[in-house]
Design an enzyme around this catalytic site. Structure first.
Site, PDB file in Angstrom:
ATOM      1  N   ARG A  98      45.996   1.940 -59.847  1.00 34.91           N
ATOM      2  CA  ARG A  98      47.063   1.773 -58.953  1.00 34.91           C
ATOM      3  C   ARG A  98      48.249   1.512 -59.859  1.00 34.91           C
ATOM      4  O   ARG A  98      48.223   0.719 -60.588  1.00 34.91           O
ATOM      5  CB  ARG A  98      46.786   0.969 -57.499  1.00 34.91           C
ATOM      6  CG  ARG A  98      45.712   1.477 -56.612  1.00 34.91           C
ATOM      7  CD  ARG A  98      46.281   2.686 -55.867  1.00 34.91           C
ATOM      8  NE  ARG A  98      45.354   3.226 -54.896  1.00 34.91           N
ATOM      9  CZ  ARG A  98      44.428   3.977 -55.117  1.00 34.91           C
ATOM     10  NH1 ARG A  98      44.343   4.660 -56.407  1.00 34.91           N
ATOM     11  NH2 ARG A  98      43.450   4.448 -53.828  1.00 34.91           N
TER      12      ARG A  98
ATOM     13  N   HIS B 173      48.816  11.469 -60.998  1.00 30.12           N
ATOM     14  CA  HIS B 173      47.725  10.954 -60.212  1.00 30.12           C
ATOM     15  C   HIS B 173      46.748  12.068 -59.925  1.00 30.12           C
ATOM     16  O   HIS B 173      46.540  12.263 -58.647  1.00 30.12           O
ATOM     17  CB  HIS B 173      48.466  10.555 -59.008  1.00 30.12           C
ATOM     18  CG  HIS B 173      47.578   9.471 -58.149  1.00 30.12           C
ATOM     19  ND1 HIS B 173      48.137   8.457 -57.229  1.00 30.12           N
ATOM     20  CD2 HIS B 173      46.257   9.210 -58.380  1.00 30.12           C
ATOM     21  CE1 HIS B 173      47.101   7.865 -56.689  1.00 30.12           C
ATOM     22  NE2 HIS B 173      46.043   8.219 -57.229  1.00 30.12           N
TER      23      HIS B 173
END
Length: 309
Positions: free
Chosen positions: A224, A272
């Protein structure tokens, strides 16, 4: 009973179609269309707009369509008295493992540097490294981290892992707890972050941690964006303490065009997309939990709210 899908990536209709194909009788709505809010018992979400969960008076389950759930805890308006579930998807783990392997091999064989040299028409051979000579450290030994560590070991890497609680993996040296973090970092030449994002791990990829890695270490963050202190990474790279970094996750996504990561020669970026939930493998889990919810049975893959994952 009905399901509402809440996400902001343009994939609502694809998920809606996948659910309906497997169970045509189920009521599924997009949060963007008119729908009976009082009928909604399950919210299938991914990075929902904050506040969007609070409008459902009979909501009984928040189902993350990915492995991560940190974004749910960031929404102060989200219900705190109903279960949260997450996805346990074998494709998520194998896709992540393949991504990390590709990144590491590209680094060992200087592919990223050679691409920059190609753009500059610069012919400059560089010394490469071999798998047998590199120690990879995996931070986080959940489903994704454990498979990544095991796969890298099978390819011949020396692999070690660190987690909050003790984990055992065959042929992988494991460390647990803050007392062992120094020993883990000092022996890690390529660091892979696959930790869950919790208050304890937020900002863990910081100046303090980078300084404990050997000079020339390489950092990969596929967990993250909140794990990384951006300015500390830039400083460690510019000081040549770290040789480079590969990032797949960011504090803000898409990454703002003026962010210094875009132009930094030692940072390799992916958008991502290291590991993405596959509807074919995830939808059956969602429908299984929907049936369990309807029958009052225990849900699968429930999140521990105290741990945050």
């Amino acid at each position: 009973m009905a399901i509402v899908i809440i996400r902001q990536d343009g994939k609502i209709e694809a998920w809606k179609k996948a659910l309906k194909e497997r169970n045509p009788s189920i009521a599924v709505y997009s949060y963007l269309e008119d729908h009976p809010k009082q009928d909604i018992t399950m919210a299938l979400i991914w990075k929902h707009p904050q506040g969007s969960l609070s409008v459902y008076p009979n909501l009984k389950c928040i189902a993350s369509s990915g492995a991560g759930v940190d974004y749910i805890f960031e929404d102060a308006s989200a219900p705190t008295d109903i279960p949260i579930t997450r996805v346990v998807d074998p494709y998520l783990a194998s896709d992540m493992s393949e991504h990390v392997l590709a990144v590491i091999l590209a680094e060992l064989k200087n592919f990223n540097s050679y691409k920059l040299q190609q753009v500059a028409s610069d012919w400059k051979p560089k010394i490469y490294r071999r798998i047998k000579d590199v120690t990879v450290g995996i931070m986080g030994l959940g489903e994704l981290g454990a498979l990544t560590a095991t796969d890298l070991m099978k390819f011949g890497f020396t692999v070690q892992g660190w987690s909050r609680s003790q984990k055992e993996l065959k042929n992988v040296k494991t460390f647990a707890g803050s007392d062992t973090l120094d020993a883990f970092l000092q022996a890690t030449e390529i660091l892979v972050c696959l930790l869950p994002l919790t208050p304890d791990t937020e900002g863990i990829l910081s100046k303090e941690l980078f300084e404990r890695l050997p000079k020339g270490a390489y950092v990969i963050n596929v967990a993250r964006g909140g794990h990384l202190v951006d300015r500390d990474l830039l400083e460690a790279l510019d000081a040549d303490h770290l040789s480079g970094a590969c990032l797949d996750v960011y504090h803000q996504e898409p990454l703002p065009k003026d962010h210094p990561f875009w132009q930094h020669p030692k940072i390799f970026m992916t958008p991502h997309y290291a590991s993405v939930s596959d509807t074919d493998s995830v939808v059956p889990q969602i429908l299984e939990n929907y049936d369990r919810l309807r029958m009052g049975k225990e849900l699968l893959n429930k999140v521990n709210r105290k741990k945050g994952y």
